[in-house]
Design an enzyme around this catalytic site. Structure first.
Site, PDB file in Angstrom:
ATOM      1  N   LYS A  35       0.848  -1.183   0.000  1.00  0.00           N
ATOM      2  CA  LYS A  35       0.000   0.000   0.000  1.00  0.00           C
ATOM      3  C   LYS A  35       0.882   1.231   0.000  1.00  0.00           C
ATOM      4  CE  LYS A  35      -3.662   2.330   2.498  1.00  0.00           C
ATOM      5  NZ  LYS A  35      -4.671   2.230   3.556  1.00  0.00           N
ATOM      6  N   LYS A  85      -2.104  -1.427  -4.003  1.00  0.00           N
ATOM      7  CA  LYS A  85      -2.984  -0.263  -3.920  1.00  0.00           C
ATOM      8  C   LYS A  85      -2.169   1.016  -3.971  1.00  0.00           C
ATOM      9  CE  LYS A  85      -6.072   1.671  -0.562  1.00  0.00           C
ATOM     10  NZ  LYS A  85      -6.420   1.736   0.804  1.00  0.00           N
TER      11      LYS A  85
END
Ligand code: PBG
Length: 307
Positions: free
Chosen positions: A177, A231
């Site tokens: 992330k 992400k």
């Protein structure tokens, strides 16, 4: 000759939950997406299941007075997240439920971890997240998705789930992330954006790095993650591909709020055809190697693909 295909089965729909009954609120930076009260989220879950969507990802917009420095609302068994999980589970049992675990949805400062003297407290945060994951599992979560990027949280949550009788509950870790500007609209949606001071760069990843993504993914798998996430999605297709080629667990992409907003606002300005942009962006994520995609377009795309 198509090498890859997109189907409703690939799509996971994120939903923002608010208190109240028959209530929905617009999100200025996320046009077309609304926060829904639990009863309306149940309706949305029904529509999603009918359209062939396999799972929802839930995010609560916790009221100000329930937020605190200790983020203790995260493990209140009657918090908004748990009420949404159990209501959807009993009304629409065929849809999978993914529960986000992170403290920004419950803390007064919008950070994913507990903060003292301007520093994130890794281990204290994990202790709260473990309790949060347990109330979520009890409320009906099928998959726990830690989105916080603390070190060691996957192993701690796995041990707690197994010890608590939830060995069947999976963990989808937000493993790679990035500290991304593209989360802006999400922070408005859950109400953490205005509170957030500073940034999340001490725990989220540097956009210049991709070897680090492989190390993060390896750690999470070693700690017991059943699947991993990269992400944001579209700006990080190379990372998705590297993870796919180096590991044999399912890899998911999150087409995040800012990616959705870019397509939506550009289409509204007449820059391109909205539906075509939506389907092309999802096709590209699939081509990069995803097993599934979290996307705010899920319901609309699933309905189109079903026809
Ligand atoms: C926070 C969380 C974020 C997103 C999912 N979980 C934002 C952040 O890290 O600040 C972003 C999702 C999106 O932008 O659509 N725990």
């Amino acid at each position: 000759m198509a090498e890859n295909r997109l189907s409703a089965d690939d799509l996971i729909w994120p939903l923002f939950i608010i208190d109240g009954h028959n209530a929905k609120t617009a999100i200025k930076t996320l046009p077309g997406v609304e926060r829904l009260s639990v009863d309306l989220a149940v309706e949305a879950a029904r529509q999603a299941a009918d359209a062939g969507i396999p799972a929802l990802a839930l995010f609560p917009n916790t009221q100000d007075e329930r937020r605190s420095e200790s983020a203790s609302e995260a493990f209140n068994p009657d918090n908004l997240m748990c009420r949404a999980l159990s209501a959807i589970k009993s009304a629409v049992p065929q849809i999978g439920l993914i529960a986000d675990v992170a403290l920004d949805e419950y803390s007064s400062d919008g950070q994913d971890g507990l903060v003292r003297g301007g520093e994130i407290l890794n281990d204290e945060t994990i202790a709260v997240m473990v309790k949060s994951a347990l109330v979520q599992a009890r409320a009906g979560a099928d998959i726990i998705a830690p989105s916080d990027m603390m070190d060691g949280r996957v192993g701690a949550i796995r041990a707690a789930l197994d010890g608590g009788g939830f060995s069947h509950v999976q963990i989808m870790s937000y493993a790679a992330k990035y500290a991304s500007v593209f989360y802006g609209p999400f922070r408005e949606a859950v109400g953490s954006g205005a509170r957030l001071k500073g940034d999340k760069r001490t725990y989220q990843m540097d956009p210049f790095n991709s070897d680090e993504a492989l190390r993060e993914v390896a750690l999470d798998i070693a700690e017991g993650a059943d699947s991993v996430m990269v992400k944001p999605g579209l700006p990080y297709l190379d990372v998705i591909r590297r993870v796919k080629e180096n590991f044999n667990v399912p890899v998911f992409a999150y087409q995040v709020s800012g990616e959705y907003a870019m397509i939506e606002f550009a289409a509204r300005a007449g820059a391109f055809d909205r539906q075509a942009a939506m389907l092309e962006s999802l096709a590209c994520l699939k081509r990069a190697g995803c097993s599934g995609i979290l996307t705010y377009f899920a319901l609309e795309a699933a309905k189109l693909l079903q026809r």
